[in-house]
Design a protein around this motif. Structure first.
Motif, short mmCIF file in Angstrom:
data_model
loop_
_atom_site.label_atom_id
_atom_site.label_comp_id
_atom_site.label_asym_id
_atom_site.label_seq_id
_atom_site.Cartn_x
_atom_site.Cartn_y
_atom_site.Cartn_z
N SER A 462 0.92 -1.26 0.19
CA SER A 462 -0.07 0.15 -0.07
C SER A 462 0.42 1.49 -0.14
O SER A 462 0.33 2.13 -0.83
N ARG A 463 1.82 1.23 0.79
CA ARG A 463 2.70 2.21 0.35
C ARG A 463 3.13 2.15 -0.51
O ARG A 463 3.95 3.24 -1.36
N THR A 464 4.25 1.48 -1.53
CA THR A 464 4.37 1.05 -2.24
C THR A 464 3.50 2.06 -3.86
O THR A 464 4.46 3.25 -4.11
N ILE A 465 2.59 1.97 -3.26
CA ILE A 465 1.54 2.21 -4.37
C ILE A 465 1.39 3.39 -4.32
O ILE A 465 1.21 4.83 -4.97
N THR A 470 1.56 9.25 -6.45
CA THR A 470 1.60 10.55 -6.28
C THR A 470 2.89 11.15 -7.04
O THR A 470 2.55 12.78 -7.14
N THR A 471 4.21 10.58 -6.90
CA THR A 471 4.80 11.37 -7.29
C THR A 471 5.02 11.68 -8.61
O THR A 471 5.18 12.12 -9.80
N LEU A 472 3.97 9.79 -9.32
CA LEU A 472 4.06 10.14 -10.66
C LEU A 472 3.10 10.98 -11.68
O LEU A 472 3.00 11.84 -12.39
N LEU A 473 1.99 11.46 -10.65
CA LEU A 473 1.36 12.11 -10.57
C LEU A 473 1.76 13.96 -10.89
O LEU A 473 1.43 14.50 -12.09
N THR A 474 2.91 13.97 -9.56
CA THR A 474 3.62 15.08 -10.10
C THR A 474 4.35 15.41 -11.99
O THR A 474 4.77 16.30 -12.23
N LEU A 475 4.76 14.35 -11.75
CA LEU A 475 5.91 14.29 -12.91
C LEU A 475 5.51 14.53 -14.21
O LEU A 475 5.65 14.91 -15.43
N PHE A 476 3.97 13.80 -14.66
CA PHE A 476 3.57 13.80 -15.24
C PHE A 476 2.78 15.34 -16.01
O PHE A 476 2.90 15.64 -16.86
N ALA A 477 2.20 15.86 -14.60
CA ALA A 477 2.06 17.48 -14.19
C ALA A 477 3.40 18.07 -15.12
O ALA A 477 3.26 19.08 -16.11
N ILE A 478 4.24 17.85 -14.80
CA ILE A 478 5.79 18.62 -15.58
C ILE A 478 5.67 18.74 -17.14
O ILE A 478 6.24 19.09 -17.74
N VAL A 483 9.27 22.48 -20.44
CA VAL A 483 9.67 22.11 -22.24
C VAL A 483 11.24 22.04 -21.83
O VAL A 483 11.73 21.73 -21.12
N GLY A 484 11.45 21.80 -23.05
CA GLY A 484 13.31 21.77 -22.60
C GLY A 484 13.81 20.60 -22.45
O GLY A 484 13.11 19.12 -21.55
N SER A 485 14.72 21.22 -21.12
CA SER A 485 15.83 19.58 -20.39
C SER A 485 14.55 19.48 -19.50
O SER A 485 14.71 18.50 -18.58
N ILE A 486 13.37 20.63 -18.57
CA ILE A 486 12.98 19.65 -17.61
C ILE A 486 11.82 18.75 -17.92
O ILE A 486 10.84 17.71 -17.11
N LYS A 487 11.34 18.83 -19.53
CA LYS A 487 10.01 17.44 -19.48
C LYS A 487 11.01 16.25 -19.52
O LYS A 487 10.59 15.49 -20.07
N VAL A 488 12.41 16.41 -20.55
CA VAL A 488 12.92 15.44 -21.08
C VAL A 488 13.04 14.53 -19.52
O VAL A 488 13.28 13.32 -18.91
N PHE A 489 13.46 15.58 -17.97
CA PHE A 489 14.01 14.96 -17.12
C PHE A 489 12.43 14.79 -16.15
O PHE A 489 12.62 13.74 -16.03
N ALA A 490 11.55 14.97 -16.63
CA ALA A 490 10.10 14.72 -16.37
C ALA A 490 10.09 12.68 -16.69
O ALA A 490 9.33 12.36 -16.34
N PHE A 491 9.91 13.19 -18.21
CA PHE A 491 9.69 11.73 -18.97
C PHE A 491 10.64 11.33 -18.30
O PHE A 491 10.56 9.50 -18.03
N ALA A 492 12.47 10.82 -18.30
CA ALA A 492 13.09 9.74 -18.00
C ALA A 492 12.62 9.26 -16.19
O ALA A 492 12.85 8.30 -16.27
N MET A 493 12.27 9.97 -15.53
CA MET A 493 11.48 10.20 -14.09
C MET A 493 10.22 9.19 -14.54
O MET A 493 10.01 8.38 -13.67
N ILE A 494 9.47 9.33 -14.89
CA ILE A 494 8.17 8.27 -15.19
C ILE A 494 8.62 7.37 -15.23
O ILE A 494 8.26 5.98 -15.05
N ILE A 495 9.88 6.44 -16.23
CA ILE A 495 9.58 5.54 -16.81
C ILE A 495 11.24 5.02 -15.72
O ILE A 495 10.13 3.39 -15.12
N GLY A 496 12.32 5.74 -15.21
CA GLY A 496 12.39 5.21 -14.55
C GLY A 496 11.39 4.15 -12.52
O GLY A 496 12.24 3.74 -11.67
N ILE A 497 10.66 5.58 -12.28
CA ILE A 497 9.39 5.57 -11.33
C ILE A 497 8.92 3.88 -11.33
O ILE A 497 8.97 3.14 -10.39
#
Length: 546
Positions: A462-465, A470-478, A483-497
């Motif tokens: 439950s804690r893991t989910i 909640t982290t993915l919701l933030t990353l999808f918003a970003i 734009v630019g490098s921020i968008k790339v960072f968020a994309f990599a983090m989404i895959i990583g999470i």
């Protein structure tokens, strides 16, 4: 809040072999993609130039791409930067100079054919890009007179006279320039950190006959506005050739293609007949409706030359510049107004040598991070736990990179930062599960290792989910807003999470179980091998007593 009801039991451990096969296949595929297809490295890791340009009116992306090809940048990749309303584009090229290494070698051959190979030295450093250094033979200028000659300056407005910094010394008598097509000579390369004059600037209005002669040769070879300056002792016949900066070439090409109407105004140089203060000019601009006004003094001594940058938005167009000029002419006795246009908003340049060093350091950073994590887990828990955590982290990094290779997304320092963040996030998730396993091993001694691990994963599920969602919701918003490098960072983090959450359950814990079973089997064999020896020693003791 709990998504999973207490007491729920999913058989994660029972499926470990199936998911081990799936993960091994994905990791192997990622490794093959990285080695064969290779990542799409950004300029941070391969060297090159990123240029952000902006226009005051809508411009088609195809037009910008066509312009870059027309001015000689066939490898340039152009993409929309930010929203379409901003009229901004990102131009990426592998070059940091207006000439390629092959063109530099053609220039070397042209000069060598003119001067002869004996005593001629040519040095071009791809990392510095905009400068060439040559040493001419003794008889190269025997046919020239001693009087200085006039050379017509380029069409751009001349800048104030500047002193040209001397690059690194070239040793005399080092022999001929290299002819291997690399464009590099055998002498020392010029200093890479020496300041460069602005694009279109002229160092001197009067050139020596030798400098004029070399300039004519270079222009005949196709170079635009080369600036030739003799350096060091004249008898050494050493010359520094400064090329037009890459940014200047792009500025000229875009201005020629799109005209002043669509190119932003960088600012205006105002020359007044009387002395005034910057505040008076600022007040006048405010009265014209330009609340964001920046006025700089060019000549403090005279107090009548100013540089004005005033906009109501983040760019100034030609109509706004005309309004400012008219308003200042009504308020002051204006002698001259010079408008400067420029579409280039930002330039980032990395030399090829620096790019390869950054790539090596990036790999080293990830390996060191994983090594120290191995030590940390071993100290906090024990070495049965540590390999599982590190294998899971390798799994996360490789699969994330593999997805970037498949999608041909650019791998840059931003992606490296995302990978290290993924390592930290996934490790935190793994430690939470490992902590629960360690607690349950002490309390549930009657249960097997498989049962304890499966129970611990379910208790922390439950804690893991919740953490991941909640982290993915933030990353999808970003990702969707950024734009630019921020968008790339968020994309990599989404895959990583996503991959990191999966590896915590199906990689880290199963590897720990495997190591635990192997150690248990080894200890059992040691006990079995020790048992016969103990029996023989006891028999001998009994025989000696009798």
């Amino acid at each position: 809040m709990e998504f999973i009801r207490p007491g729920t039991q999913f058989d994660f451990v029972g499926q470990r072999k199936l998911f081990a096969i799936i993960s091994a296949s994905l990791v192997l595929a990622s490794i093959l993609l990285i080695l064969i297809v290779k990542p799409n490295y950004g300029i941070d890791f391969k060297g090159g130039t990123n240029i952000i340009v902006r226009f005051t009116q809508p411009v088609e992306l195809a037009e910008v791409s066509s312009t870059m090809r027309d001015i000689g940048f066939d490898d340039a990749v152009v993409q929309q930067y930010g929203s379409a309303d901003n009229n901004q584009f990102l131009i990426e090229t592998n070059r940091i100079s207006v000439i390629t290494t092959e063109q530099a070698d053609q220039i070397r051959q042209t000069l060598e054919q003119t001067f002869g190979s004996e005593g001629f030295l040519f040095s071009y450093d791809a990392d510095s890009g905009d400068r060439i250094e040559i040493k001419a033979p003794d008889a190269a200028f025997a046919h020239l007179g001693d009087q200085p000659a006039e050379v017509e300056p380029p069409e751009e407005e001349l800048q104030p006279e500047q002193e040209v910094p001397q690059p690194a010394q070239i040793e005399e008598g080092t022999g001929e320039g290299t002819g291997d097509g690399t464009g590099e000579g055998t002498g020392a390369a010029p200093a890479a950190d020496a300041p460069t004059p602005p694009a279109g600037a002229t160092v001197r209005s009067e050139l020596s006959p030798e400098e004029v002669y070399i300039t004519q040769i270079l222009e005949a070879a196709g170079l635009q506005h080369p600036q030739v300056t003799q350096i060091g002792n004249p008898r050494h016949r050493r010359f520094l050739i400064r090329l037009q900066e890459l940014q200047g070439r792009v500025e000229d090409g875009l201005l020629s293609r799109f005209g002043q109407e669509r190119i932003p105004v960088e600012g205006m140089e105002i020359h007044l007949a009387q002395t005034t203060t910057p505040q008076q000019i600022t007040d006048t601009l405010h009265g014209l409706g330009f609340e964001t006004a920046l006025v700089q003094v060019i000549e403090p001594a005279s107090g009548n030359r100013f540089f004005v940058r005033a906009t109501r938005s983040d760019v100034m167009n030609q109509d706004e510049a005309n309004r400012i000029a008219s308003g200042l002419q009504e308020a002051f006795d204006v002698q001259e107004v010079t408008t400067r246009h420029g579409s280039v908003q930002r330039v980032e340049t990395v030399g090829p040598r620096v790019g390869s060093q950054l790539r090596a350091q990036a790999i080293k950073a990830i390996i060191l991070a994983l090594f120290f994590i191995l030590i940390y887990i071993g100290l906090r828990f024990n070495m049965r736990f540590a390999p599982g955590a590190v294998v899971a982290l390798f799994h996360d990094v490789l699969i994330t990179l593999g997805i970037f290779v498949i999608l041909r997304e650019e791998v840059s320092l931003t992606v490296l930062a995302a990978l290290l963040t993924i390592v930290g996030y996934s490790l935190n998730d793994t430690i939470v599960v490992f902590d629960r396993i360690r607690e349950n091993l002490g309390m549930l001694r009657s249960k097997t290792m498989l049962e304890v691990v499966n129970l611990s994963i379910n208790e922390t599920l439950s804690r893991t989910i919740l953490t991941s969602v909640t982290t993915l919701l933030t990353l999808f918003a970003i990702y969707f807003i950024g734009v630019g490098s921020i968008k790339v960072f968020a994309f990599a983090m989404i895959i990583g999470i996503v991959v990191g959450t999966y590896s915590t359950i199906y990689i880290a814990s199963p590897v720990m179980i495997y190591i635990h079973h192997k150690l248990e089997q080894r200890q059992a064999k040691l006990r079995e091998s020790a048992a016969p020896g103990a029996g023989r020693r006891q028999a001998r003791r009994q025989k000696s007593r009798s």
